[in-house]
Design an enzyme around this catalytic site. Structure first.
Site, mmCIF file in Angstrom:
data_model
loop_
_atom_site.group_PDB
_atom_site.id
_atom_site.type_symbol
_atom_site.label_atom_id
_atom_site.label_comp_id
_atom_site.label_asym_id
_atom_site.label_seq_id
_atom_site.Cartn_x
_atom_site.Cartn_y
_atom_site.Cartn_z
ATOM 1 N N PHE A 92 -17.104 -33.087 50.737
ATOM 2 C CA PHE A 92 -18.222 -32.794 49.843
ATOM 3 C C PHE A 92 -18.530 -31.300 49.879
ATOM 4 O O PHE A 92 -18.677 -30.655 48.842
ATOM 5 C CB PHE A 92 -19.447 -33.617 50.236
ATOM 6 C CG PHE A 92 -20.680 -33.299 49.443
ATOM 7 C CD1 PHE A 92 -20.665 -33.378 48.056
ATOM 8 C CD2 PHE A 92 -21.856 -32.903 50.060
ATOM 9 C CE1 PHE A 92 -21.797 -33.076 47.309
ATOM 10 C CE2 PHE A 92 -22.991 -32.603 49.330
ATOM 11 C CZ PHE A 92 -22.964 -32.690 47.942
ATOM 12 N N THR A 93 -18.616 -30.753 51.069
ATOM 13 C CA THR A 93 -18.772 -29.301 51.209
ATOM 14 C C THR A 93 -17.591 -28.677 51.948
ATOM 15 O O THR A 93 -17.419 -27.453 51.896
ATOM 16 C CB THR A 93 -20.067 -28.955 51.961
ATOM 17 O OG1 THR A 93 -20.039 -29.562 53.253
ATOM 18 C CG2 THR A 93 -21.280 -29.455 51.204
ATOM 19 N N TYR A 132 -33.306 -33.492 54.862
ATOM 20 C CA TYR A 132 -32.505 -32.823 55.892
ATOM 21 C C TYR A 132 -33.299 -32.665 57.188
ATOM 22 O O TYR A 132 -32.821 -33.008 58.273
ATOM 23 C CB TYR A 132 -32.034 -31.463 55.377
ATOM 24 C CG TYR A 132 -31.130 -30.715 56.322
ATOM 25 C CD1 TYR A 132 -29.855 -31.192 56.618
ATOM 26 C CD2 TYR A 132 -31.536 -29.517 56.906
ATOM 27 C CE1 TYR A 132 -29.019 -30.500 57.479
ATOM 28 C CE2 TYR A 132 -30.703 -28.820 57.766
ATOM 29 C CZ TYR A 132 -29.448 -29.314 58.051
ATOM 30 O OH TYR A 132 -28.621 -28.630 58.907
ATOM 31 N N TYR A 157 -29.663 -43.859 72.380
ATOM 32 C CA TYR A 157 -28.354 -44.324 72.857
ATOM 33 C C TYR A 157 -28.098 -43.845 74.281
ATOM 34 O O TYR A 157 -27.460 -44.531 75.071
ATOM 35 C CB TYR A 157 -27.245 -43.831 71.925
ATOM 36 C CG TYR A 157 -26.809 -44.859 70.903
ATOM 37 C CD1 TYR A 157 -25.690 -45.649 71.103
ATOM 38 C CD2 TYR A 157 -27.536 -45.038 69.734
ATOM 39 C CE1 TYR A 157 -25.289 -46.587 70.173
ATOM 40 C CE2 TYR A 157 -27.162 -45.975 68.790
ATOM 41 C CZ TYR A 157 -26.031 -46.753 69.020
ATOM 42 O OH TYR A 157 -25.648 -47.705 68.098
#
Length: 446
Positions: free
Chosen positions: A164-165, A273, A287
């Site tokens: 994508f980028t 973002y 986690y």
């Protein structure tokens, strides 16, 4: 009658020839061996009675070999095969270290000696075990430079990118290297791999890109991070998350320390973002606490260098591209907003130091040198075109007014600090941008 007598006589002789059952000698297999096949008595004696002697002689020979081997290696060092895997798979060093990369790796190639005098000592990490590393977003700006460093030190690297980028051109100099693998894949979907370390960089990082599809940005930050953390849990791999200074929002603390919780607009145009990265940090720590995954968290401040996207909306790439194209430099607002700019090689060194260290973080990775937008525009003009003009436009929404990292934690625990100044690193970036803008199709857009 004669025949009967003859037959009885024959039977009688047979009975005399057969020994009685009580006199049958015991069976012995030795009596069946051919006498010529038996070993000589002396050799048989040594094998049977002197076994201890043979054992002692064997131990003596083995000990002599291991004692003399280091001495022989020192006498003939040229014949010693270095265990560094890079010697078996030649790498295009001119490509790997191009665009200013050599300055970052000088200490590596000189055995860690940074005083400019070669000592001839072998770097300690040459003797390290070769790692198998996956880099998500590895075809992007920062990811491709990280791949260069990992390949240069001898690791096997798998790049995951949906482009994508990211750009294939950023990593194509590794094509054909048996220690490099490129997979086109979106981390929003699970993937199964066997690796030792996971550098999770996958996410659009510039406002132009992450605002293009904010829902996709959120999914990348949340689902992508969940998938890679799940992989790290299954295969017991170390996991490094590249977070961002945007988690501090428009900060009320200056400079920003890792203990600062931030001042973020959760419903703003940049929150896909900002809040996405904050959620990714939360997932990483959960986690770690709940599943025992060994995680690392880096908060990256503004970074520049070769291979940046030309028109990604970030201030350094905007100014450089505009100056090369003879366009006015666009300054949003009054130009008094401040940012800190670190060269990409410094960031890569920090990421590797964090992964190889023992501390979870988060760690600020940035250059504490602070510039206003007007000061940055002046540096760009001095570097590229002194006749360039400045054009002011209205400021964008939720644009932070100040941004400067406090890196004392990284300096103390990671023994890391940036080395490349803005005036030193910017010309390296300009060379790359000028080549791409003037000579490639990528630079033909406005």
């Amino acid at each position: 009658m004669k025949q009967l007598h003859k037959q009885s006589s024959t039977n009688h002789r047979r009975d005399e020839e057969m020994p009685s059952s009580g006199q049958t000698p015991p069976y012995s297999p030795k009596s069946l061996k051919h006498p010529t096949r038996s070993l000589p008595r002396s050799l048989n004696y040594l094998l049977r009675e002197q076994r201890l002697l043979f054992i002692l002689v064997g131990i003596l020979i083995g000990s002599t070999f291991f004692i003399l081997q280091p001495s022989l290696s020192l006498l003939n060092p040229s014949s010693t095969d270095h265990p560094h895997p890079r010697s078996h798979f030649p790498v295009n060093h001119e490509s790997v270290y191009s665009n200013g990369w050599s300055s970052m790796s000088d200490s590596y190639r000189s055995g860690g000696n940074t005083n400019g005098k070669g000592t001839g000592r072998v770097p300690a990490n040459i003797l390290r075990r070769r790692m198998r590393v996956v880099v998500t977003g590895g075809a992007g700006f920062v990811g491709s430079h990280l791949v260069d460093k990992l390949i240069a030190r001898g690791d096997d690297v798998i790049v995951i990118d949906n482009f994508f980028t990211g750009r294939r051109e950023n990593v194509m100099h590794h094509f054909g290297n048996p220690r490099f693998e490129l997979i086109r894949h979106d981390v929003v979907e699970p993937i199964l791999l066997e690796v030792d370390q996971i550098y999770h960089l996958a996410c659009p990082a510039s406002p132009v890109h992450y605002k293009y599809n904010p829902v996709k940005t959120i999914k990348t930050n949340v689902m992508g991070t969940l998938n890679m953390l799940g992989l790290a849990k299954r295969i017991n791999a170390k996991f490094l998350l590249t977070s961002t200074s945007e988690v501090y929002g428009d900060p009320l603390e200056h400079p920003q320390k890792e203990t600062y919780w931030g001042h973020v607009n959760p419903i703003g145009v940049r929150s896909c973002y900002d809040e996405g990265k904050r959620t990714a940090e939360t997932l990483s720590m959960d986690y770690h606490r709940g599943a025992g995954v060994e995680v690392r968290i880096a908060r990256i401040f503004n970074t520049y260098g070769p291979r940046m996207c030309l028109d990604d909306g970030r201030v350094v790439s905007n100014f450089v591209a505009q100056a090369i194209r003879k366009q006015p430099l666009t300054v949003y607002g009054d130009g008094k907003q401040t940012r800190s700019f670190q060269y990409v090689s410094d960031l890569v060194d920090g990421l590797v130091a964090l992964m190889e260290g023992e501390h979870i973080g988060p760690f600020n990775l940035g250059n504490p040198g602070e510039f206003t937008m007007l000061e940055l525009a002046q540096v760009v003009k001095e570097t590229i075109d002194s006749s360039a003009t400045i054009e002011f436009k209205p400021n964008t929404a939720d644009d932070p007014h100040k941004r400067k990292p406090d890196i004392s934690k990284a300096m103390e625990l990671l023994n890391w600090e940036p080395k490349v100044s803005l005036r030193e690193g910017l010309p390296r970036m300009v060379t790359d941008f000028r080549n791409r803008i003037l000579n490639e199709d990528e630079g033909k857009g406005k």
